[in-house]
Scaffold this motif. Structure first.
Motif, short mmCIF file in Angstrom:
data_model
loop_
_atom_site.label_atom_id
_atom_site.label_comp_id
_atom_site.label_asym_id
_atom_site.label_seq_id
_atom_site.Cartn_x
_atom_site.Cartn_y
_atom_site.Cartn_z
N LEU A 195 2.67 -84.26 -97.37
CA LEU A 195 2.51 -82.81 -97.30
C LEU A 195 1.43 -82.41 -96.30
N LEU A 196 0.40 -83.23 -96.16
CA LEU A 196 -0.61 -82.94 -95.14
C LEU A 196 0.00 -83.01 -93.74
N GLU A 197 0.84 -84.01 -93.52
CA GLU A 197 1.53 -84.11 -92.23
C GLU A 197 2.48 -82.93 -92.04
N THR A 198 3.17 -82.54 -93.09
CA THR A 198 4.06 -81.38 -93.04
C THR A 198 3.26 -80.13 -92.69
N GLY A 199 2.12 -79.95 -93.34
CA GLY A 199 1.27 -78.80 -93.06
C GLY A 199 0.76 -78.80 -91.63
N SER A 200 0.39 -79.96 -91.13
CA SER A 200 -0.08 -80.07 -89.75
C SER A 200 1.01 -79.67 -88.76
N ARG A 201 2.23 -80.11 -89.03
CA ARG A 201 3.34 -79.77 -88.15
C ARG A 201 3.64 -78.27 -88.20
N ILE A 202 3.59 -77.68 -89.37
CA ILE A 202 3.81 -76.24 -89.50
C ILE A 202 2.74 -75.48 -88.72
N GLN A 203 1.49 -75.89 -88.89
CA GLN A 203 0.38 -75.21 -88.21
C GLN A 203 0.52 -75.29 -86.69
N ARG A 204 0.88 -76.47 -86.19
CA ARG A 204 1.05 -76.63 -84.74
C ARG A 204 2.24 -75.82 -84.22
N GLU A 205 3.36 -75.92 -84.90
CA GLU A 205 4.58 -75.27 -84.43
C GLU A 205 4.50 -73.74 -84.52
N TYR A 206 3.84 -73.24 -85.56
CA TYR A 206 3.81 -71.80 -85.79
C TYR A 206 2.48 -71.15 -85.41
N ILE B 248 -0.52 -71.22 -86.86
CA ILE B 248 -1.26 -70.61 -87.97
C ILE B 248 -2.11 -71.66 -88.66
N ALA B 249 -3.02 -71.19 -89.50
CA ALA B 249 -3.83 -72.08 -90.34
C ALA B 249 -3.40 -71.90 -91.78
N LEU B 250 -3.24 -73.00 -92.50
CA LEU B 250 -2.87 -72.96 -93.91
C LEU B 250 -4.02 -73.47 -94.76
N ASP B 251 -4.21 -72.85 -95.91
CA ASP B 251 -5.21 -73.32 -96.86
C ASP B 251 -4.74 -74.65 -97.45
N ASP B 252 -5.67 -75.54 -97.72
CA ASP B 252 -5.33 -76.86 -98.25
C ASP B 252 -4.58 -76.77 -99.59
N ASP B 253 -4.92 -75.78 -100.42
CA ASP B 253 -4.28 -75.69 -101.74
C ASP B 253 -2.80 -75.33 -101.65
N VAL B 254 -2.34 -74.80 -100.52
CA VAL B 254 -0.93 -74.47 -100.34
C VAL B 254 -0.09 -75.74 -100.28
N LEU B 255 -0.69 -76.84 -99.92
CA LEU B 255 0.03 -78.11 -99.73
C LEU B 255 -0.09 -79.04 -100.93
N ASP B 256 -0.34 -78.51 -102.10
CA ASP B 256 -0.45 -79.30 -103.32
C ASP B 256 0.93 -79.82 -103.73
N ILE B 257 1.01 -81.07 -104.17
CA ILE B 257 2.29 -81.67 -104.53
C ILE B 257 2.94 -80.99 -105.74
N GLU B 258 2.16 -80.24 -106.51
CA GLU B 258 2.72 -79.53 -107.66
C GLU B 258 3.38 -78.22 -107.24
N HIS B 259 3.13 -77.80 -106.04
CA HIS B 259 3.74 -76.57 -105.55
C HIS B 259 5.20 -76.82 -105.19
N THR B 260 5.89 -75.76 -104.86
CA THR B 260 7.31 -75.85 -104.57
C THR B 260 7.61 -75.41 -103.14
N PRO B 261 8.78 -75.75 -102.63
CA PRO B 261 9.17 -75.24 -101.32
C PRO B 261 9.11 -73.71 -101.26
N ARG B 262 9.51 -73.04 -102.33
CA ARG B 262 9.46 -71.58 -102.34
C ARG B 262 8.03 -71.08 -102.10
N SER B 263 7.06 -71.67 -102.79
CA SER B 263 5.68 -71.20 -102.64
C SER B 263 5.14 -71.50 -101.24
#
Length: 88
Positions: free
Chosen positions: A46-57, A59-74
């Motif tokens: 998920l950290l790698e996923t977040g890094s790719r999203i941030q680079r491609e889009y 933007i900066a994402l908060d670390d808590d957004v990438l928690d494994i308990e979260h869902t694709p919707r969130s």
């Protein structure tokens, strides 16, 4: 400026590119409300996923957004909220 939209299909593409896909999980199914952990994605993936999203889009994402308990919707909602804020 019009905000670019981040979709579930965008997330699927990035998840596959960042960490592959667990063969037992159908990412093409309705995964919106399934925890990332249940989809086979651990914190490093998920950290790698977040890094790719941030680079491609751009933007900066908060670390808590990438928690494994979260869902694709969130995650999709969080990315779109950030994109909307940047477009203002």
């Amino acid at each position: 400026m019009t905000a670019r939209e981040f979709t579930l299909d965008d997330l699927r593409r990035i998840l596959r590119a960042a960490a592959g896909a667990d063969e037992s999980v159908d990412l093409d199914g309705d995964i919106r409300d399934t925890a990332f952990e249940s989809l086979g994605y651990e914190s490093l993936a998920l950290l790698e996923t977040g890094s790719r999203i941030q680079r491609e889009y751009g933007i900066a994402l908060d670390d808590d957004v990438l928690d494994i308990e979260h869902t694709p919707r969130s995650l999709v909602e969080a990315v779109n909220a950030r994109l909307s804020a940047v477009a203002r």
